[in-house]
Design an enzyme around this catalytic site. Structure first.
Site, PDB file in Angstrom:
ATOM      1  N   LYS A 165      26.138 -24.242 -74.984  1.00 33.51           N
ATOM      2  CA  LYS A 165      25.224 -23.350 -74.233  1.00 33.51           C
ATOM      3  C   LYS A 165      24.013 -23.074 -74.953  1.00 33.51           C
ATOM      4  O   LYS A 165      23.042 -22.754 -73.572  1.00 33.51           O
ATOM      5  CB  LYS A 165      26.373 -22.231 -74.172  1.00 33.51           C
ATOM      6  CG  LYS A 165      27.590 -22.629 -73.239  1.00 33.51           C
ATOM      7  CD  LYS A 165      27.825 -21.421 -72.691  1.00 33.51           C
ATOM      8  CE  LYS A 165      29.759 -21.574 -72.370  1.00 33.51           C
ATOM      9  NZ  LYS A 165      30.814 -22.144 -73.158  1.00 33.51           N
ATOM     10  N   HIS A 183      24.936 -21.630 -69.049  1.00 38.68           N
ATOM     11  CA  HIS A 183      26.283 -21.389 -69.247  1.00 38.68           C
ATOM     12  C   HIS A 183      26.465 -21.770 -67.508  1.00 38.68           C
ATOM     13  O   HIS A 183      26.152 -21.558 -66.421  1.00 38.68           O
ATOM     14  CB  HIS A 183      26.234 -19.656 -69.284  1.00 38.68           C
ATOM     15  CG  HIS A 183      28.361 -19.071 -69.116  1.00 38.68           C
ATOM     16  ND1 HIS A 183      29.066 -20.978 -68.980  1.00 38.68           N
ATOM     17  CD2 HIS A 183      28.199 -18.410 -69.806  1.00 38.68           C
ATOM     18  CE1 HIS A 183      30.366 -19.621 -69.068  1.00 38.68           C
ATOM     19  NE2 HIS A 183      30.293 -18.636 -69.103  1.00 38.68           N
ATOM     20  N   GLU A 214      35.094 -14.043 -80.040  1.00 36.36           N
ATOM     21  CA  GLU A 214      35.513 -15.342 -80.344  1.00 36.36           C
ATOM     22  C   GLU A 214      35.287 -16.041 -81.980  1.00 36.36           C
ATOM     23  O   GLU A 214      36.370 -16.437 -82.548  1.00 36.36           O
ATOM     24  CB  GLU A 214      34.927 -16.469 -79.458  1.00 36.36           C
ATOM     25  CG  GLU A 214      34.768 -17.567 -79.856  1.00 36.36           C
ATOM     26  CD  GLU A 214      34.350 -18.800 -78.876  1.00 36.36           C
ATOM     27  OE1 GLU A 214      35.011 -19.886 -79.128  1.00 36.36           O
ATOM     28  OE2 GLU A 214      33.326 -18.217 -78.126  1.00 36.36           O
ATOM     29  N   CYS A 258      35.379 -18.948 -66.623  1.00 38.21           N
ATOM     30  CA  CYS A 258      34.463 -19.930 -67.234  1.00 38.21           C
ATOM     31  C   CYS A 258      35.817 -20.437 -67.572  1.00 38.21           C
ATOM     32  O   CYS A 258      35.098 -21.548 -68.507  1.00 38.21           O
ATOM     33  CB  CYS A 258      33.798 -18.713 -68.039  1.00 38.21           C
ATOM     34  SG  CYS A 258      32.298 -17.988 -67.003  1.00 38.21           S
ATOM     35  N   PHE A 294      36.279 -14.510 -67.388  1.00 39.59           N
ATOM     36  CA  PHE A 294      36.383 -13.234 -66.431  1.00 39.59           C
ATOM     37  C   PHE A 294      38.071 -12.956 -66.319  1.00 39.59           C
ATOM     38  O   PHE A 294      38.566 -13.736 -65.431  1.00 39.59           O
ATOM     39  CB  PHE A 294      35.090 -12.917 -65.838  1.00 39.59           C
ATOM     40  CG  PHE A 294      34.152 -12.371 -65.881  1.00 39.59           C
ATOM     41  CD1 PHE A 294      33.121 -12.077 -67.777  1.00 39.59           C
ATOM     42  CD2 PHE A 294      32.635 -11.415 -65.248  1.00 39.59           C
ATOM     43  CE1 PHE A 294      32.485 -12.316 -67.596  1.00 39.59           C
ATOM     44  CE2 PHE A 294      31.751 -11.183 -65.619  1.00 39.59           C
ATOM     45  CZ  PHE A 294      31.799 -11.338 -67.372  1.00 39.59           C
ATOM     46  N   HIS A 306      33.230 -21.821 -77.147  1.00 33.63           N
ATOM     47  CA  HIS A 306      32.847 -20.595 -75.778  1.00 33.63           C
ATOM     48  C   HIS A 306      31.174 -20.037 -75.918  1.00 33.63           C
ATOM     49  O   HIS A 306      30.660 -20.532 -74.508  1.00 33.63           O
ATOM     50  CB  HIS A 306      33.600 -19.787 -75.946  1.00 33.63           C
ATOM     51  CG  HIS A 306      33.819 -19.582 -73.404  1.00 33.63           C
ATOM     52  ND1 HIS A 306      33.786 -20.259 -72.956  1.00 33.63           N
ATOM     53  CD2 HIS A 306      33.361 -18.238 -73.404  1.00 33.63           C
ATOM     54  CE1 HIS A 306      33.387 -19.948 -71.750  1.00 33.63           C
ATOM     55  NE2 HIS A 306      33.141 -18.245 -72.189  1.00 33.63           N
TER      56      HIS A 306
END
Length: 407
Positions: free
Chosen positions: A330, A335, A312, A163, A394, A301
């Site tokens: 998002k 996403h 975050e 991502c 990830f 994010h």
């Protein structure tokens, strides 16, 4: 040119997302707080545990010719669409091909082609497999096709970091210009992999929202009742230019890309690290030559996962403090994985340009662990000089970008 910290300017933007087929329509929908999440009505999705996604508002078939499209994977199609928009938006800069580079990130590349052609092989045999299969499935396909389309001979690069891919591509563009290897870089991200296998994989990992009956309310970053992200597709591309090159052609400037930070957690494969994220943010702020208090906006994010959003929030508070306005688009787009960092960067740039922050929708009750000023309900007009855009992937990939208002 030699390496340095000279200004790198954003002169063009292109996008196709679940909110709109271009930048203007996507931005208008963001400011209005619209959702691009819809039910999946495909036959293959009928029995899946997840039946919602963020499909493109404008299908590539409405923009691209049939002959061209059939030789491209969907992620390549939309990368080309966004890149062409950005190039036109920048005024088609006249630049030596050897001084024009491309960096287009993606999380998985042409997985739709991979899965479809595997089905063809299994059901129809060897001779029915398309001869275009390999160029369609390879992750570097989007960057390669954009470079060929625009005649870029200064390198065609493909960061693949889940991502964070789109943000890493933009950071690479900054480096290419500051290292003197390019005058102009077309940088961004693309992803198009709405398919049963990825959907089921994320559902079984308990990372995806299960709100099938309320798709537009499913993505809810920072909300106390969030239950996972919503799968989506999209692409966004920026045109980055060396400042003196842009000035020489009197280019319209939307913002400056002032700094970037890239770190890795070297820890858990899916659970992000507050320490690693905070290091990336501090690195980006430091390289931009601004102070933490100068950051007026954070494009988070914020995927809407229970653990990720809190991590975050902690990293932002640790690295720069709780003072910036925070938005999480998002909540509207879903996403988009490899494209997410580029779409987030675009939103930060437009917020600086227009001095307005889009809202985070579906935020009904802020998680008490989140000590941030999250913009919710309506867009917020405010004076902004610098913005941070975060992307985490990830594998422990952390990318942070800092943009400042146009000089």
């Amino acid at each position: 040119m030699t390496a340095g910290n000279e200004a790198v300017l954003v002169t063009g933007l292109g996008a196709t997302t679940p909110l709109g087929g271009d930048v203007d329509s996507t931005w208008a929908a963001m400011l209005a707080g619209e959702s691009g999440i819809t039910p999946l009505e495909d036959e293959w999705a009928a029995d899946l545990p997840v039946r919602i996604a963020g499909r493109l508002k404008v299908d590539p078939s409405e923009v691209m010719g049939r002959v061209e499209a059939r030789r491209l994977d969907r992620c390549e199609q939309i990368a080309l669409i966004a890149a062409r928009q950005a190039w036109e938006h920048a005024g088609r800069p006249e630049v030596e091909p050897e001084r024009l580079a491309v960096a287009i990130g993606t999380g998985v590349g042409g997985v739709l082609t991979t899965l479809a052609q595997d089905d063809v092989l299994e059901t129809s045999g060897v001779r029915r497999v398309s001869p275009h299969t390999v160029p369609m499935l390879m992750p570097n396909g989007p960057a390669a096709y954009v470079s060929m389309d625009l005649g870029a001979r200064g390198g065609a690069h493909t960061p693949v970091s889940a991502c964070a891919s789109g943000a890493e591509a933009i950071a690479l563009g900054l480096d290419l210009i500051r290292l003197g290897r390019a005058d102009v870089v077309i940088a961004g991200g693309t992803e198009a992999c709405i398919n049963a296998l990825p959907l089921v994989g994320f559902a079984n990992a308990r990372a995806h929202s299960m709100r099938n009956d309320a798709p537009q309310e499913a993505s809810r970053p920072f909300d106390v009742d969030r239950d996972g992200f919503v799968f989506a597709e999209g692409a966004a591309v920026l045109v980055l230019e060396r400042a003196d090159f842009a000035a020489a052609r009197s280019a319209r400037v939307h913002a400056a890309l002032a700094g970037s930070g890239l770190t890795s957690d070297a820890g858990h494969i899916t659970a992000g690290s507050q320490e690693g994220q905070a290091r990336a943010i501090r690195m980006a702020v430091r390289s931009a030559g601004v102070a933490p208090e100068d950051i007026g906006l954070v494009h988070a994010h914020a995927t809407s996962t229970p653990l990720g959003d809190v991590t975050e929030a902690g990293s932002v508070t640790e690295a720069i403090g709780p003072h910036p306005a925070v938005t999480a688009t998002k909540s509207m787009t879903g996403h988009t994985f490899g494209a997410a960092g580029a779409i987030g960067a675009m939103a930060a740039i437009l917020a600086l340009r227009d001095q307005v922050v889009p809202p985070t929708i579906n935020l009904h009750q802020l998680d008490p662990q989140v000590k941030l000023d999250v913009v919710a309900g309506e867009a917020r007009k405010m004076q902004l000089n610098a913005a941070l855009a975060n992307s985490f992937g990830f594998g422990g990939h952390n990318a942070a970008l800092v943009f400042t208002t146009a000089p």
